[in-house]
Design a protein around this motif. Structure first.
Motif, PDB file in Angstrom:
ATOM      1  N   HIS A   7      -2.153   5.420   2.741  1.00 21.81           N
ATOM      2  CA  HIS A   7      -1.071   4.928   1.669  1.00 21.81           C
ATOM      3  C   HIS A   7       0.075   3.980   2.343  1.00 21.81           C
ATOM      4  CE1 HIS A   7       1.338   4.350  -2.051  1.00 21.81           C
ATOM      5  NE2 HIS A   7       2.387   4.959  -1.398  1.00 21.81           N
ATOM      6  N   ILE A   8       0.255   2.715   2.027  1.00 20.64           N
ATOM      7  CA  ILE A   8       1.368   2.140   2.494  1.00 20.64           C
ATOM      8  C   ILE A   8       2.185   1.570   1.395  1.00 20.64           C
ATOM      9  CG2 ILE A   8       0.464   1.440   4.648  1.00 20.64           C
ATOM     10  CD1 ILE A   8      -0.138  -1.557   3.574  1.00 20.64           C
ATOM     11  N   THR A   9       3.511   1.359   1.527  1.00 18.79           N
ATOM     12  CA  THR A   9       4.334   0.731   0.183  1.00 18.79           C
ATOM     13  C   THR A   9       5.064  -0.437   1.056  1.00 18.79           C
ATOM     14  OG1 THR A   9       6.200   2.236   0.968  1.00 18.79           O
ATOM     15  CG2 THR A   9       4.695   2.969  -0.636  1.00 18.79           C
ATOM     16  N   GLN A  10       5.359  -1.296   0.011  1.00 17.96           N
ATOM     17  CA  GLN A  10       5.907  -2.704   0.438  1.00 17.96           C
ATOM     18  C   GLN A  10       7.299  -2.993  -0.409  1.00 17.96           C
ATOM     19  OE1 GLN A  10       2.730  -4.608  -1.783  1.00 17.96           O
ATOM     20  NE2 GLN A  10       4.080  -6.377  -2.099  1.00 17.96           N
ATOM     21  N   ASN A  11       8.137  -3.812   0.278  1.00 20.12           N
ATOM     22  CA  ASN A  11       9.547  -3.956  -0.455  1.00 20.12           C
ATOM     23  C   ASN A  11       9.436  -5.377  -1.102  1.00 20.12           C
ATOM     24  OD1 ASN A  11       9.637  -5.960   1.740  1.00 20.12           O
ATOM     25  ND2 ASN A  11      11.725  -5.529   2.439  1.00 20.12           N
ATOM     26  N   GLN A  12      10.296  -5.726  -1.697  1.00 22.92           N
ATOM     27  CA  GLN A  12      10.298  -6.991  -2.651  1.00 22.92           C
ATOM     28  C   GLN A  12      10.158  -8.110  -1.481  1.00 22.92           C
ATOM     29  OE1 GLN A  12       9.948  -8.077  -5.950  1.00 22.92           O
ATOM     30  NE2 GLN A  12       9.152  -5.787  -6.015  1.00 22.92           N
TER      31      GLN A  12
END
Length: 229
Positions: free
Chosen positions: A129-134
């Protein structure tokens, strides 16, 4: 146990290819034009925001990294125009300046969708799982080049050239920690959960569950019986 007996199934170039496929697919669909990328990749020492429009996204989680896309003014205007026309806007309503906020907003939205598609593939294909910023967008002059510090321990950086339907050029740069994903067990990476099917399964299980037996006597009656009444 040593992992040397297991094949490495995903490395830096594989992650880069997956990202490029996401960018190409999302931009092709949203602009209704053919977006393709070069079959050659460059090893670079650092990532930079360059004219005419620079955009970057940070991601973190199973592995960390940075995605930079540098658009030339013609490439940005072509993608902006095709996207807005595909959304039903008339050409008279479109801006003609690549430095306008409207162009930056559209480029940011397209990059957000592209990286979002990539993170979804990472979850399916790498089972992490990876998350991204705007996305952050910036219109730059020819005299300005900004380096982006990734704060990675052992960074690997790559650059890929993209071509629009009119052969305008933009560049994607990826910097990530050196990482390898090693397959331990077989799994179906192409299997995408279907929300409707999942809800049907839940409803089916609920319907099939036997109803609790209804006692012939209530708790009140049992209490009276225990008291001999």
């Amino acid at each position: 146990m040593s992992t040397e007996n297991y094949p490495v199934v995903f490395g830096t170039e594989d992650i880069l290819r997956s990202l490029c496929d996401s960018v190409s697919r999302v931009l092709s669909v949203t602009t209704q034009s053919q977006i393709r990328y070069s079959g050659m990749v460059q090893r670079i020492s650092k990532t930079c925001l360059k004219p005419d429009i620079g955009c970057f996204v940070l991601f973190d989680g199973g592995f960390s990294g940075l995605v930079v896309i540098n658009f030339s003014a013609p490439a940005a205007m072509e993608l902006y125009e095709q996207y807005m026309l595909n959304m039903g806007m008339s050409k008279d309503e479109l801006t003609t300046s690549h430095t306008s906020d409207e162009v930056s907003n559209v480029m940011g939205e397209l990059m957000n969708q592209s990286v979002g598609d990539f993170t979804a593939k990472v979850a399916r294909e790498l089972q992490t799982h990876i998350t991204q910023n705007q996305p952050k967008m910036m219109a730059l002059s020819k005299q300005v080049i900004l380096s982006v510090d990734t704060h990675l321990e052992k960074p690997e950086a790559r650059r890929v050239t993209f071509f629009t339907g009119r052969n305008n050029i933009f560049y994607l740069e990826l910097a990530i920690d050196r990482t390898e994903f090693i397959k331990l067990n077989d799994f179906d990476a192409s299997e995408v959960p279907d929300p409707d099917a999942l809800m049907d399964q839940v409803h089916g299980a609920t319907a099939a569950r036997p109803a609790p037996a209804v006692s012939g006597t209530s708790e009140h009656d049992e209490l009276l019986n225990s008291l001999g009444m």
